[in-house]
Motif scaffolding. Structure first.
Motif, PDB file in Angstrom:
ATOM      1  N   LEU A  31      -2.825  -9.857  19.155  1.00  0.00           N
ATOM      2  CA  LEU A  31      -1.451  -9.377  19.301  1.00  0.00           C
ATOM      3  C   LEU A  31      -1.216  -8.164  18.409  1.00  0.00           C
ATOM      4  O   LEU A  31      -0.556  -7.195  18.814  1.00  0.00           O
ATOM      5  CB  LEU A  31      -0.462 -10.490  18.956  1.00  0.00           C
ATOM      6  N   LYS A  32      -1.760  -8.193  17.221  1.00  0.00           N
ATOM      7  CA  LYS A  32      -1.644  -7.057  16.312  1.00  0.00           C
ATOM      8  C   LYS A  32      -2.270  -5.813  16.939  1.00  0.00           C
ATOM      9  O   LYS A  32      -1.722  -4.709  16.845  1.00  0.00           O
ATOM     10  CB  LYS A  32      -2.319  -7.388  14.986  1.00  0.00           C
ATOM     11  N   GLU A  33      -3.407  -5.993  17.609  1.00  0.00           N
ATOM     12  CA  GLU A  33      -4.077  -4.865  18.257  1.00  0.00           C
ATOM     13  C   GLU A  33      -3.230  -4.303  19.394  1.00  0.00           C
ATOM     14  O   GLU A  33      -3.144  -3.078  19.570  1.00  0.00           O
ATOM     15  CB  GLU A  33      -5.439  -5.310  18.784  1.00  0.00           C
ATOM     16  N   LYS A  34      -2.579  -5.182  20.167  1.00  0.00           N
ATOM     17  CA  LYS A  34      -1.728  -4.721  21.258  1.00  0.00           C
ATOM     18  C   LYS A  34      -0.544  -3.907  20.736  1.00  0.00           C
ATOM     19  O   LYS A  34      -0.204  -2.849  21.290  1.00  0.00           O
ATOM     20  CB  LYS A  34      -1.229  -5.911  22.072  1.00  0.00           C
ATOM     21  N   VAL A  35       0.088  -4.395  19.675  1.00  0.00           N
ATOM     22  CA  VAL A  35       1.230  -3.681  19.103  1.00  0.00           C
ATOM     23  C   VAL A  35       0.801  -2.311  18.595  1.00  0.00           C
ATOM     24  O   VAL A  35       1.472  -1.299  18.819  1.00  0.00           O
ATOM     25  CB  VAL A  35       1.868  -4.513  17.971  1.00  0.00           C
ATOM     26  N   THR A  36      -0.352  -2.269  17.924  1.00  0.00           N
ATOM     27  CA  THR A  36      -0.859  -0.999  17.402  1.00  0.00           C
ATOM     28  C   THR A  36      -1.167  -0.027  18.528  1.00  0.00           C
ATOM     29  O   THR A  36      -0.865   1.170  18.453  1.00  0.00           O
ATOM     30  CB  THR A  36      -2.120  -1.249  16.556  1.00  0.00           C
ATOM     31  N   THR A  37      -1.762  -0.543  19.622  1.00  0.00           N
ATOM     32  CA  THR A  37      -2.079   0.299  20.780  1.00  0.00           C
ATOM     33  C   THR A  37      -0.818   0.903  21.385  1.00  0.00           C
ATOM     34  O   THR A  37      -0.757   2.109  21.664  1.00  0.00           O
ATOM     35  CB  THR A  37      -2.833  -0.510  21.840  1.00  0.00           C
ATOM     36  N   LEU A  38       0.218   0.081  21.587  1.00  0.00           N
ATOM     37  CA  LEU A  38       1.467   0.574  22.165  1.00  0.00           C
ATOM     38  C   LEU A  38       2.147   1.571  21.230  1.00  0.00           C
ATOM     39  O   LEU A  38       2.712   2.577  21.675  1.00  0.00           O
ATOM     40  CB  LEU A  38       2.404  -0.598  22.460  1.00  0.00           C
TER      41      LEU A  38
ATOM     42  N   ARG B   5       0.782   3.600  19.094  1.00  0.00           N
ATOM     43  CA  ARG B   5       0.083   4.889  19.184  1.00  0.00           C
ATOM     44  C   ARG B   5       0.335   5.557  20.525  1.00  0.00           C
ATOM     45  O   ARG B   5       0.549   6.770  20.599  1.00  0.00           O
ATOM     46  CB  ARG B   5      -1.415   4.674  18.978  1.00  0.00           C
ATOM     47  N   TRP B   6       0.296   4.780  21.609  1.00  0.00           N
ATOM     48  CA  TRP B   6       0.451   5.323  22.956  1.00  0.00           C
ATOM     49  C   TRP B   6       1.796   6.019  23.123  1.00  0.00           C
ATOM     50  O   TRP B   6       1.896   7.032  23.813  1.00  0.00           O
ATOM     51  CB  TRP B   6       0.314   4.196  23.975  1.00  0.00           C
ATOM     52  N   GLU B   7       2.823   5.485  22.466  1.00  0.00           N
ATOM     53  CA  GLU B   7       4.165   6.040  22.605  1.00  0.00           C
ATOM     54  C   GLU B   7       4.451   7.137  21.580  1.00  0.00           C
ATOM     55  O   GLU B   7       5.601   7.535  21.389  1.00  0.00           O
ATOM     56  CB  GLU B   7       5.200   4.919  22.500  1.00  0.00           C
ATOM     57  N   GLY B   8       3.419   7.639  20.921  1.00  0.00           N
ATOM     58  CA  GLY B   8       3.565   8.783  20.035  1.00  0.00           C
ATOM     59  C   GLY B   8       4.231   8.483  18.718  1.00  0.00           C
ATOM     60  O   GLY B   8       4.723   9.400  18.043  1.00  0.00           O
ATOM     61  N   MET B   9       4.224   7.215  18.302  1.00  0.00           N
ATOM     62  CA  MET B   9       4.922   6.818  17.086  1.00  0.00           C
ATOM     63  C   MET B   9       4.061   6.900  15.827  1.00  0.00           C
ATOM     64  O   MET B   9       4.542   6.654  14.727  1.00  0.00           O
ATOM     65  CB  MET B   9       5.462   5.395  17.250  1.00  0.00           C
ATOM     66  N   GLY B  10       2.784   7.201  15.985  1.00  0.00           N
ATOM     67  CA  GLY B  10       1.911   7.269  14.824  1.00  0.00           C
ATOM     68  C   GLY B  10       0.782   6.260  14.918  1.00  0.00           C
ATOM     69  O   GLY B  10       0.746   5.423  15.821  1.00  0.00           O
ATOM     70  N   ASP B  11      -0.143   6.327  13.974  1.00  0.00           N
ATOM     71  CA  ASP B  11      -1.332   5.476  14.016  1.00  0.00           C
ATOM     72  C   ASP B  11      -1.103   4.078  13.468  1.00  0.00           C
ATOM     73  O   ASP B  11      -1.777   3.133  13.863  1.00  0.00           O
ATOM     74  CB  ASP B  11      -2.481   6.133  13.243  1.00  0.00           C
ATOM     75  N   ASP B  12      -0.158   3.919  12.552  1.00  0.00           N
ATOM     76  CA  ASP B  12      -0.007   2.645  11.860  1.00  0.00           C
ATOM     77  C   ASP B  12       1.414   2.108  12.000  1.00  0.00           C
ATOM     78  O   ASP B  12       2.360   2.680  11.449  1.00  0.00           O
ATOM     79  CB  ASP B  12      -0.347   2.822  10.380  1.00  0.00           C
ATOM     80  N   PRO B  13       1.615   0.997  12.733  1.00  0.00           N
ATOM     81  CA  PRO B  13       2.959   0.426  12.889  1.00  0.00           C
ATOM     82  C   PRO B  13       3.590  -0.005  11.571  1.00  0.00           C
ATOM     83  O   PRO B  13       4.812  -0.152  11.485  1.00  0.00           O
ATOM     84  CB  PRO B  13       2.727  -0.788  13.798  1.00  0.00           C
ATOM     85  N   ARG B  14       2.788  -0.188  10.528  1.00  0.00           N
ATOM     86  CA  ARG B  14       3.347  -0.612   9.243  1.00  0.00           C
ATOM     87  C   ARG B  14       4.215   0.477   8.614  1.00  0.00           C
ATOM     88  O   ARG B  14       4.984   0.216   7.688  1.00  0.00           O
ATOM     89  CB  ARG B  14       2.220  -1.006   8.294  1.00  0.00           C
ATOM     90  N   GLU B  15       4.110   1.701   9.164  1.00  0.00           N
ATOM     91  CA  GLU B  15       5.015   2.763   8.722  1.00  0.00           C
ATOM     92  C   GLU B  15       6.469   2.469   9.093  1.00  0.00           C
ATOM     93  O   GLU B  15       7.395   3.102   8.577  1.00  0.00           O
ATOM     94  CB  GLU B  15       4.606   4.096   9.346  1.00  0.00           C
ATOM     95  N   MET B  16       6.665   1.493   9.988  1.00  0.00           N
ATOM     96  CA  MET B  16       8.001   1.167  10.470  1.00  0.00           C
ATOM     97  C   MET B  16       8.709   0.134   9.594  1.00  0.00           C
ATOM     98  O   MET B  16       9.852  -0.245   9.879  1.00  0.00           O
ATOM     99  CB  MET B  16       7.913   0.642  11.908  1.00  0.00           C
ATOM    100  N   VAL B  17       8.059  -0.359   8.568  1.00  0.00           N
ATOM    101  CA  VAL B  17       8.688  -1.329   7.671  1.00  0.00           C
ATOM    102  C   VAL B  17       9.970  -0.730   7.089  1.00  0.00           C
ATOM    103  O   VAL B  17       9.985   0.389   6.576  1.00  0.00           O
ATOM    104  CB  VAL B  17       7.723  -1.726   6.533  1.00  0.00           C
ATOM    105  N   GLY B  18      11.063  -1.481   7.224  1.00  0.00           N
ATOM    106  CA  GLY B  18      12.351  -1.031   6.721  1.00  0.00           C
ATOM    107  C   GLY B  18      13.163  -0.221   7.704  1.00  0.00           C
ATOM    108  O   GLY B  18      14.323   0.108   7.415  1.00  0.00           O
ATOM    109  N   ARG B  19      12.586   0.126   8.870  1.00  0.00           N
ATOM    110  CA  ARG B  19      13.318   0.892   9.861  1.00  0.00           C
ATOM    111  C   ARG B  19      14.261  -0.019  10.646  1.00  0.00           C
ATOM    112  O   ARG B  19      14.020  -1.229  10.773  1.00  0.00           O
ATOM    113  CB  ARG B  19      12.350   1.582  10.839  1.00  0.00           C
ATOM    114  N   PRO B  20      15.375   0.513  11.177  1.00  0.00           N
ATOM    115  CA  PRO B  20      16.290  -0.302  11.986  1.00  0.00           C
ATOM    116  C   PRO B  20      15.578  -0.885  13.212  1.00  0.00           C
ATOM    117  O   PRO B  20      14.614  -0.306  13.726  1.00  0.00           O
ATOM    118  CB  PRO B  20      17.377   0.691  12.400  1.00  0.00           C
ATOM    119  N   THR B  21      16.085  -2.007  13.699  1.00  0.00           N
ATOM    120  CA  THR B  21      15.498  -2.701  14.836  1.00  0.00           C
ATOM    121  C   THR B  21      16.458  -2.690  16.020  1.00  0.00           C
ATOM    122  O   THR B  21      17.664  -2.890  15.850  1.00  0.00           O
ATOM    123  CB  THR B  21      15.173  -4.162  14.468  1.00  0.00           C
TER     124      THR B  21
END
Length: 368
Positions: free
Chosen positions: A267-274, A276-292
């Motif tokens: 599941l972690k791999e799927k989230v990371t793939t999506l 990156r695919w949507e142009g949000m960057g290489d590491d989803p952990r950069e989103m920590v603290g961002r609004p949801t």
């Protein structure tokens, strides 16, 4: 008795048609009345979405309306409202009203209904394709040898936005014809796409950012220009209002970004793939603290088809999206769709409901 996804048993898919053509096929129901159609096959319900994919409803309404017109009329504008979430487990009835039939323009309204309730409505305007005019019609030339038709064309008001340019200053180029680099996670459905690019990704101003992506229908569309236009209408809703999540850097998954490392590896791999695919960057952990995102729903959708005779949805098209405004729980996104030769094919506008997940209040006092 269980609900049926279609009123009639779906026929086998036509192998001579592109996947998108089979998906958007509508069947006339003359037994119920004039100009009533239904979905031939079950529409797609995206995982996690409230209802069926909106682009499918737009395109099937367009396909139904086109069936009430001669083939020399092509759509030039489409104004839509999403009213209720559509179910993929129920048949859809498309009621087409012939509002106006003129010599050059025709107008149709279409209501998509389930269980007697209108889930979607659109008004569509069509223009007669001048290339269908009889070649035997009289035409004269002026003293310079230019035909009156060509002279009139030269006097017409004409301009169009140019296709974006890359860092090298050259117009953006599409992927190769044999492109097959989609991750398996996104390599599904009737359309193929390239990874999304987020322009000005590090800007602090969402209004300065844009998303770009190349898309095309899988296979070859054989149903003529009406099928090409329906296919463009289908893909026009892809990633549309969701552009706001990328421009504002919003977390959209049903768990906290802080909990990413605790997820199962697949599941972690799927989230990371999506991500990156949507142009949000290489590491989803950069989103920590961002609004949801708490809720995001399309409200209305408009398409202006500028060059309907030049649309080839089974060839690469570039989509560029940006947002001029968001506020009061809503947001507006604008989209340009270019052919690979640089022709501006369509401009689209969508407004949607955008609500952020509010933090849980602490120390709530009992109302008792």
């Amino acid at each position: 008795m269980t609900d049926r996804t279609t009123l009639l048993r779906p026929p086998p898919e036509d192998p001579n048609k592109a996947q998108i053509e089979n998906a958007l096929d509508v069947t006339e129901l003359a037994v119920l009345g004039p100009n009533i159609f239904t979905n031939t096959r079950q529409p797609w319900h995206p995982p996690g979405a409230r209802g069926i994919y909106g682009g499918a409803v737009i395109a099937m309404c367009l396909a139904a309306a086109q069936r009430t017109l001669a083939s020399d009329f092509l759509v030039h504008s489409c104004h839509c409202y999403f009213l209720l979430a559509g179910s993929s487990e129920l048949p859809i009835l498309f009621h087409v009203e012939q509002v106006r039939d003129g010599r050059s323009f025709a107008t149709r309204t279409v209501q998509a209904r389930q269980r007697g309730r209108c889930i979607f409505t659109t008004t569509i305007s069509f223009v007669r394709d001048s290339s269908f005019s009889s070649s035997s019609s009289s035409d004269t030339t002026n003293e310079d040898g230019i035909s009156k038709k060509e002279e009139h064309k030269e006097l017409a008001v004409r301009h169009a936005s140019e296709i974006p340019r890359g860092e090298d200053g050259q117009p953006l180029r599409p992927p190769p014809d044999d492109y097959a680099d989609e991750p398996e996670l996104v390599a599904q459905g009737p359309f193929q796409g390239s990874p999304m690019t987020l322009v000005n990704r590090n800007s602090s101003k969402p209004g300065e950012k844009k998303t770009r992506q190349w898309v095309r229908a899988r296979g070859r569309i054989t149903g003529g220009q009406a099928a090409q236009l329906a296919a463009l209408a289908y893909v026009s809703d892809s990633y549309f209002i969701g552009t706001l999540t990328r421009l504002h850097k919003l977390w959209r998954f049903p768990f906290r970004a802080e909990d990413l490392d605790e997820l199962p590896s697949d599941l972690k791999e799927k989230v990371t793939t999506l991500h990156r695919w949507e142009g949000m960057g290489d590491d989803p952990r950069e989103m920590v603290g961002r609004p949801t995102i708490g809720m995001m729903v399309s409200l209305d959708h408009t398409i202006y088809f500028h060059e309907p005779t030049r649309v080839r949805a089974d060839d690469w098209m570039l989509t560029e999206m940006e947002s001029p405004w968001a506020g009061d729980g809503r947001g507006v996104v604008m989209q340009k769709i270019f052919a690979k030769d640089g022709t501006l094919l369509a401009t689209c506008v969508q407004e949607g409901l955008v609500r952020l997940q509010q933090p849980a209040s602490e120390n709530k006092e009992s109302k008792l």
